[in-house]
Design an enzyme around this catalytic site. Structure first.
Site, PDB file in Angstrom:
ATOM      1  N   VAL A   5      23.387  48.036  24.922  1.00  0.00           N
ATOM      2  CA  VAL A   5      23.985  47.450  23.705  1.00  0.00           C
ATOM      3  C   VAL A   5      25.496  47.301  23.877  1.00  0.00           C
ATOM      4  O   VAL A   5      26.101  47.946  24.742  1.00  0.00           O
ATOM      5  CB  VAL A   5      23.714  48.325  22.451  1.00  0.00           C
ATOM      6  CG1 VAL A   5      22.231  48.333  22.096  1.00  0.00           C
ATOM      7  CG2 VAL A   5      24.235  49.743  22.613  1.00  0.00           C
ATOM      8  N   GLU A   6      26.083  46.454  23.031  1.00  0.00           N
ATOM      9  CA  GLU A   6      27.547  46.339  23.094  1.00  0.00           C
ATOM     10  C   GLU A   6      28.254  47.017  21.928  1.00  0.00           C
ATOM     11  O   GLU A   6      29.454  47.245  21.969  1.00  0.00           O
ATOM     12  CB  GLU A   6      27.973  44.870  23.217  1.00  0.00           C
ATOM     13  CG  GLU A   6      27.577  43.994  22.054  1.00  0.00           C
ATOM     14  CD  GLU A   6      27.828  42.509  22.326  1.00  0.00           C
ATOM     15  OE1 GLU A   6      28.133  41.793  21.360  1.00  0.00           O
ATOM     16  OE2 GLU A   6      27.720  42.092  23.507  1.00  0.00           O
ATOM     17  N   THR A   7      27.482  47.353  20.878  1.00  0.00           N
ATOM     18  CA  THR A   7      28.089  47.956  19.685  1.00  0.00           C
ATOM     19  C   THR A   7      27.304  49.188  19.240  1.00  0.00           C
ATOM     20  O   THR A   7      26.070  49.173  19.251  1.00  0.00           O
ATOM     21  CB  THR A   7      28.094  46.931  18.516  1.00  0.00           C
ATOM     22  OG1 THR A   7      28.879  45.795  18.901  1.00  0.00           O
ATOM     23  CG2 THR A   7      28.649  47.526  17.236  1.00  0.00           C
TER      24      THR A   7
ATOM     25  N   ARG B  85      32.040  48.446  21.343  1.00  0.00           N
ATOM     26  CA  ARG B  85      32.618  48.316  20.018  1.00  0.00           C
ATOM     27  C   ARG B  85      32.045  49.431  19.145  1.00  0.00           C
ATOM     28  O   ARG B  85      30.844  49.688  19.180  1.00  0.00           O
ATOM     29  CB  ARG B  85      32.260  46.970  19.405  1.00  0.00           C
ATOM     30  CG  ARG B  85      32.894  46.748  18.027  1.00  0.00           C
ATOM     31  CD  ARG B  85      32.281  45.564  17.319  1.00  0.00           C
ATOM     32  NE  ARG B  85      32.339  44.362  18.123  1.00  0.00           N
ATOM     33  CZ  ARG B  85      33.439  43.609  18.239  1.00  0.00           C
ATOM     34  NH1 ARG B  85      34.523  43.910  17.593  1.00  0.00           N
ATOM     35  NH2 ARG B  85      33.422  42.535  19.006  1.00  0.00           N
TER      36      ARG B  85
ATOM     37  N   GLN C 163      22.170  43.566  19.945  1.00  0.00           N
ATOM     38  CA  GLN C 163      23.155  44.232  20.796  1.00  0.00           C
ATOM     39  C   GLN C 163      23.790  45.432  20.098  1.00  0.00           C
ATOM     40  O   GLN C 163      24.863  45.897  20.483  1.00  0.00           O
ATOM     41  CB  GLN C 163      24.251  43.225  21.181  1.00  0.00           C
ATOM     42  CG  GLN C 163      23.802  42.209  22.212  1.00  0.00           C
ATOM     43  CD  GLN C 163      23.557  42.872  23.559  1.00  0.00           C
ATOM     44  OE1 GLN C 163      24.315  43.719  23.996  1.00  0.00           O
ATOM     45  NE2 GLN C 163      22.465  42.496  24.201  1.00  0.00           N
TER      46      GLN C 163
END
Ligand code: PLP
Ligand code: CA
Length: 302
Positions: free
Chosen positions: A21-23, A55, A242
């Protein structure tokens, strides 16, 4: 129709989850802190995630503080978090009104504490009520009629330690008698943990009083409703697949993540125990569970 989710798995390989994931959205109470006490290992964990370019977003159903007031709380706990990363249900109430272009010449009647007032003010809305109505009493004389402001176009209800009958009647009159008046709830948490000695009646108790008197259901802007998820995904331009939602509560946090189509991780550092998760009566299964977020630092692939 409904889909049955697989039973939650213990988190064994944190790096795999982190890389997927990015967040990360973190619930606050029970994940980052407990009341006023920081949960162990949190600063190091957040630093590690930031160093990997993730993030970080912080979401809380507790409407008693504004974003800015939460910023100070994070700072006092030694955490480097900016106001823009914080989404409290107080902020969500004001953001919702903005999102529907709630007219600036209308007023908001607030049943709740300072955080909601601060956010409404920042958003440029006129409000009445709040803690100052906490001392008001109604003297019931024959023929007594309580006046209310016909310019109130929305009633916002959140957790309120100054709740009383005056506020119930005032909010009820606005919702029932002002055409089109909105009924907005910051959250419906049944209980909160004001002290660790017992469970305390939560924001859902104030909301329940107004829904009982008006026979209307509120629009909820806090978890598990999708408003905050949609809002922050849109604000940051992130895809929900994400995102990993991390929380300690099944019926707010994990449902919030699942309603948004995110990955979900339950931590056992707050109100949910392993027996509660694994009870046959529990239908809400996160993807993963672990004891606390600092497990991210130690759970590596075998
Ligand atoms: N509402 C109130 C009044 C609270 O005190 C709390 C927790 O302290 C919550 C809601 C839940 O907060 P969170 O969503 O951060 O777990
Ligand atoms: Ca929580």
């Amino acid at each position: 129709t409904f889909t049955t989710r697989a039973l939650a798995q213990p988190l064994t390989n944190a790096d795999e989850l982190i890389d997927s994931v990015e967040t990360f959205i973190f619930d606050c109470d029970g994940v980052i802190w407990k009341g006023d006490k920081l949960i162990g290992g949190v600063p190091e964990t957040l630093d590690m995630l930031r160093s990997k370019g993730k993030r970080l977003v912080f979401v809380t159903n507790n409407s008693t503080k504004s974003r800015k007031q939460y910023g100070k709380k994070f700072e006092s706990l030694g955490l480097n978090v900016s106001e823009e990363e914080i989404f409290a249900s107080s902020f969500a109430a004001a953001a919702y009104l903005k999102s529907i272009d709630f007219p600036k010449d209308k007023k908001v009647y607030v049943i709740g504490e300072d955080g909601i007032l601060k956010e409404l003010e920042l958003a440029g809305y006129q409000y009445i009520g709040g803690p100052e109505d906490g001392g008001k009493k109604i003297e019931l004389k024959p023929g007594f009629l309580m006046e209310h402001d016909e310019d109130v176009g929305a009633v916002v209800v959140g957790f309120d330690r100054y709740f009383n009958y005056y506020k119930i009647q005032y909010g009820t009159l606005c919702i029932r008698e002002n055409p089109g008046c909105l009924f907005i709830a910051t959250n419906r948490d049944a209980v909160t943990h004001l002290t660790d000695a017992q469970e305390w009646a939560g924001g859902g108790s104030m909301v329940g009083a107004l829904s009982g008197s008006t026979q209307r259901e509120p629009l909820v802007v806090g978890k598990p409703s999708t408003f905050m998820m949609d809002y922050l995904a849109n604000e940051f331009g992130i895809s929900k697949s994400q995102i990993c939602m991390v929380g300690d509560r099944l019926d707010t946090d994990i449902l919030f993540g699942q309603n948004g189509g995110c990955k979900t991780l339950l931590v056992l550092s707050g109100v949910t125990t392993l027996p509660m998760l694994q009870s046959p009566n529990n239908a809400i299964q996160p993807d993963f569970y672990t004891n606390k977020i600092s497990d991210f630092l130690s759970l590596k692939a075998a």
